[in-house]
Design a protein around this motif. Sequence first.
Motif, short mmCIF file in Angstrom:
data_model
loop_
_atom_site.label_atom_id
_atom_site.label_comp_id
_atom_site.label_asym_id
_atom_site.label_seq_id
_atom_site.Cartn_x
_atom_site.Cartn_y
_atom_site.Cartn_z
N SER A 143 2.70 -11.91 3.25
CA SER A 143 4.10 -12.31 3.29
C SER A 143 4.80 -11.74 4.52
CB SER A 143 4.82 -11.81 2.03
OG SER A 143 6.22 -11.83 2.19
N VAL A 144 5.30 -12.63 5.37
CA VAL A 144 6.06 -12.21 6.54
C VAL A 144 7.30 -11.43 6.10
CG1 VAL A 144 7.45 -13.03 8.50
CG2 VAL A 144 5.22 -14.04 8.04
N ALA A 145 7.95 -11.90 5.05
CA ALA A 145 9.18 -11.24 4.57
C ALA A 145 8.89 -9.80 4.12
CB ALA A 145 9.80 -12.04 3.43
N ASN A 146 7.81 -9.59 3.40
CA ASN A 146 7.46 -8.24 2.96
C ASN A 146 7.11 -7.34 4.15
OD1 ASN A 146 7.86 -9.02 0.33
ND2 ASN A 146 5.70 -9.12 -0.19
N ALA A 147 6.37 -7.89 5.09
CA ALA A 147 6.00 -7.13 6.28
C ALA A 147 7.24 -6.74 7.08
CB ALA A 147 5.04 -7.95 7.15
N ARG A 148 8.13 -7.68 7.28
CA ARG A 148 9.36 -7.42 8.03
C ARG A 148 10.21 -6.37 7.31
NH1 ARG A 148 11.18 -12.50 8.88
NH2 ARG A 148 10.14 -12.62 10.88
N SER A 149 10.30 -6.47 6.00
CA SER A 149 11.05 -5.52 5.20
C SER A 149 10.47 -4.10 5.33
CB SER A 149 11.07 -5.95 3.73
OG SER A 149 11.74 -5.01 2.95
N PHE A 150 9.14 -4.00 5.28
CA PHE A 150 8.47 -2.71 5.46
C PHE A 150 8.82 -2.11 6.82
CE2 PHE A 150 5.00 -0.14 7.08
CZ PHE A 150 4.56 0.61 6.01
N CYS A 173 0.84 -1.20 0.00
CA CYS A 173 0.00 0.00 0.00
C CYS A 173 0.87 1.25 0.00
CB CYS A 173 -0.91 -0.05 1.22
SG CYS A 173 -1.82 1.47 1.53
N GLY A 174 0.89 1.98 -1.11
CA GLY A 174 1.71 3.19 -1.22
C GLY A 174 1.43 4.23 -0.14
N PRO A 175 0.15 4.59 0.10
CA PRO A 175 -0.13 5.57 1.16
C PRO A 175 0.33 5.09 2.54
CG PRO A 175 -2.02 5.35 -0.30
CD PRO A 175 -1.04 4.27 -0.69
N CYS A 176 0.33 3.78 2.78
CA CYS A 176 0.81 3.25 4.06
C CYS A 176 2.29 3.56 4.24
CB CYS A 176 0.58 1.73 4.13
SG CYS A 176 -1.14 1.22 4.00
N ARG A 177 3.03 3.46 3.16
CA ARG A 177 4.47 3.74 3.19
C ARG A 177 4.73 5.22 3.50
NH1 ARG A 177 8.05 0.50 1.71
NH2 ARG A 177 7.56 -1.57 1.06
#
Length: 185
Positions: A111-118, A79-83
């Motif tokens: 994805s745990v990996a994407n969440a952790r990366s964020f 989600c772009g706005p979340c970033r």
Amino acid sequence: MKKLAVRAAAAVSLLTLACGCSPGTSGDEGKRVGPLKSYAPADRKQAPAWSGETVDGKKIDLASYRDKVVVVNAWASWCGPCRVEAPGLSQVNKDLKSKGVAVVGMNVDASVANARSFEQDKKLSYPSLYDPSGRKLLQMPEGLANPSTYPFTLFFDREGRVAASYIGPISESKVRSIVTPLTKE
């Protein structure tokens, strides 16, 4: 089992397509002004009993934040706005901790990996409850927000009641303007 997998895939597809603001009105008990819906103390509903783990396996229980003003921000890495809003939420968490304010994320990434990366990329100063199925968000009182549209932010008073909801990306200054009166209640 196959039906559950199909439903989960459909939900993820809808979540991916729905990222963005979709303000509207629903219910008579709160007052919605644009993306913000606020509730008078007499009209506030108890927060859902959310508990679970972060992507790193740490336990989170919303009930443990009682006596604090809690900002719960629902987000996803795609989600772009979340970033965009994450750094401001981290700053609020750091700056207002001494005034009894806590920010907690609600992460719906599959994805745990994407969440952790964020979380690492945005240097989040607050924990996020990992809810890849979105089931915890479905426990919200009706009309607060659309759990298929991200981001959205919920504000809980010191008694654990829903004081406001904000649909769409939220600025740091807007978060501060909503929590400041709640810290004085």
